[in-house]
Design a protein around this motif. Structure first.
Motif, PDB file in Angstrom:
ATOM      1  N   LEU A  72       0.680  -1.030  -0.082  1.00 17.63           N
ATOM      2  CA  LEU A  72      -0.151   0.108  -0.260  1.00 17.63           C
ATOM      3  C   LEU A  72       1.034   0.932   0.049  1.00 17.63           C
ATOM      4  O   LEU A  72       1.795   1.233   0.772  1.00 17.63           O
ATOM      5  N   GLY A  73       0.935   2.058  -0.961  1.00 17.70           N
ATOM      6  CA  GLY A  73       1.081   3.213  -1.422  1.00 17.70           C
ATOM      7  C   GLY A  73       0.822   4.541  -0.382  1.00 17.70           C
ATOM      8  O   GLY A  73       1.061   5.367  -0.285  1.00 17.70           O
ATOM      9  N   LEU A  74      -0.893   4.296  -0.155  1.00 19.72           N
ATOM     10  CA  LEU A  74      -1.808   5.809   0.002  1.00 19.72           C
ATOM     11  C   LEU A  74      -2.485   4.930   1.118  1.00 19.72           C
ATOM     12  O   LEU A  74      -3.413   3.578   0.728  1.00 19.72           O
ATOM     13  N   ALA A  75      -3.073   5.737   1.644  1.00 13.18           N
ATOM     14  CA  ALA A  75      -4.376   4.930   2.807  1.00 13.18           C
ATOM     15  C   ALA A  75      -5.524   6.510   2.940  1.00 13.18           C
ATOM     16  O   ALA A  75      -4.764   7.071   3.659  1.00 13.18           O
ATOM     17  N   LEU A  76      -6.489   6.389   2.513  1.00 12.95           N
ATOM     18  CA  LEU A  76      -7.691   7.282   3.371  1.00 12.95           C
ATOM     19  C   LEU A  76      -8.120   6.861   3.983  1.00 12.95           C
ATOM     20  O   LEU A  76      -8.814   5.537   4.060  1.00 12.95           O
ATOM     21  N   GLY A  96       2.841   4.874   2.545  1.00 12.41           N
ATOM     22  CA  GLY A  96       3.086   6.306   2.158  1.00 12.41           C
ATOM     23  C   GLY A  96       2.346   7.087   3.002  1.00 12.41           C
ATOM     24  O   GLY A  96       2.183   6.328   3.992  1.00 12.41           O
ATOM     25  N   PRO A  97       1.544   7.819   3.131  1.00 13.78           N
ATOM     26  CA  PRO A  97       0.375   8.876   2.998  1.00 13.78           C
ATOM     27  C   PRO A  97      -0.654   8.017   4.047  1.00 13.78           C
ATOM     28  O   PRO A  97      -0.915   7.299   3.012  1.00 13.78           O
ATOM     29  N   ALA A 159      -3.668  14.659   0.609  1.00  7.84           N
ATOM     30  CA  ALA A 159      -2.649  12.831   0.387  1.00  7.84           C
ATOM     31  C   ALA A 159      -1.779  13.128   0.083  1.00  7.84           C
ATOM     32  O   ALA A 159      -0.614  13.016  -1.361  1.00  7.84           O
ATOM     33  N   GLY A 160      -1.679  14.525  -1.495  1.00  4.52           N
ATOM     34  CA  GLY A 160      -1.196  14.825  -2.533  1.00  4.52           C
ATOM     35  C   GLY A 160      -1.895  13.961  -3.779  1.00  4.52           C
ATOM     36  O   GLY A 160      -0.165  14.139  -4.623  1.00  4.52           O
TER      37      GLY A 160
END
Length: 205
Positions: A72-76, A96-97, A159-160
């Protein structure tokens, strides 16, 4: 346009963050969406069947998703009823973020709950808090809560990963995610969608 990681996890993707899921999919990411029943997951997204209140089950489901679809490179994450262990499990698995969405109660002037994932809770975690305020009154209209479209656009911005207007999810005037006032327990000033003051001016307040 900003680069979207190949595998993104969304908690809240069957509801408040469903517009963000569609943007991420349209921009080429594989998106895993946590759902208690597996129903309501947007088309083309992958279901992660788990209840965020059951930490052991969430642990196993996240590991399965990562094993099948990659790191996983991002999670919301919008999970206001999740225990601390669920936040920790998520933060430990995101490379990541991690954008943690917080309801406005975290900005209450008295008896505000502690935010999830305070500074140092998970070593190396890149936690970004987004505090969900409300749209202030104006042009003869009363204060209102933000829509899923607005919240999704703000989450992607924090998150960018917004790109150009977050793939069409342009923020309404006055609702951009801005740096807010310090909130006890947070590692830094959170981004705030809308306003959180005056407290008595919130919708239904």
């Amino acid at each position: 346009m900003s680069v979207i990681p190949p595998h993104v996890l969304v908690i809240g993707g069957t509801g408040i963050l469903s517009p963000a899921v569609r943007v991420l999919l349209d921009r080429g990411s594989r998106v895993s969406v946590v759902s208690r029943s597996g129903r309501g997951v947007p088309p083309r997204a992958d279901a992660v069947v788990a209840d965020v209140t059951e930490v052991a089950a969430l642990d196993a489901a996240l590991d399965l998703a990562i094993g099948e679809r990659g790191s996983l490179g991002l999670a919301l994450a919008y999970q206001p009823f999740a225990p601390a262990g669920a936040w920790t499990a998520l933060a430990a698995r995101v490379g990541g973020p991690l954008v943690a969405l917080l309801t406005s109660v975290h900005a209450a002037p008295r008896d505000a709950p502690a935010p999830p994932l305070p500074a140092g809770a998970v070593e190396g975690a890149e936690v970004r808090h987004l505090l969900l305020g409300w749209h202030p009154p104006g042009a003869g209209l009363p204060a209102r809560w933000h829509t899923p479209r607005e919240i999704s656009a703000a989450a992607l911005e924090v998150a960018g990963a917004a790109g150009e207007s977050a793939g069409g999810l342009g923020l309404a005037s006055g609702t951009g995610a801005q740096g807010g006032a310090p909130v006890p327990g947070m590692p830094k000033r959170p981004a705030v969608l809308g306003v959180v003051r005056p407290w008595e001016g919130r919708p239904g307040g």
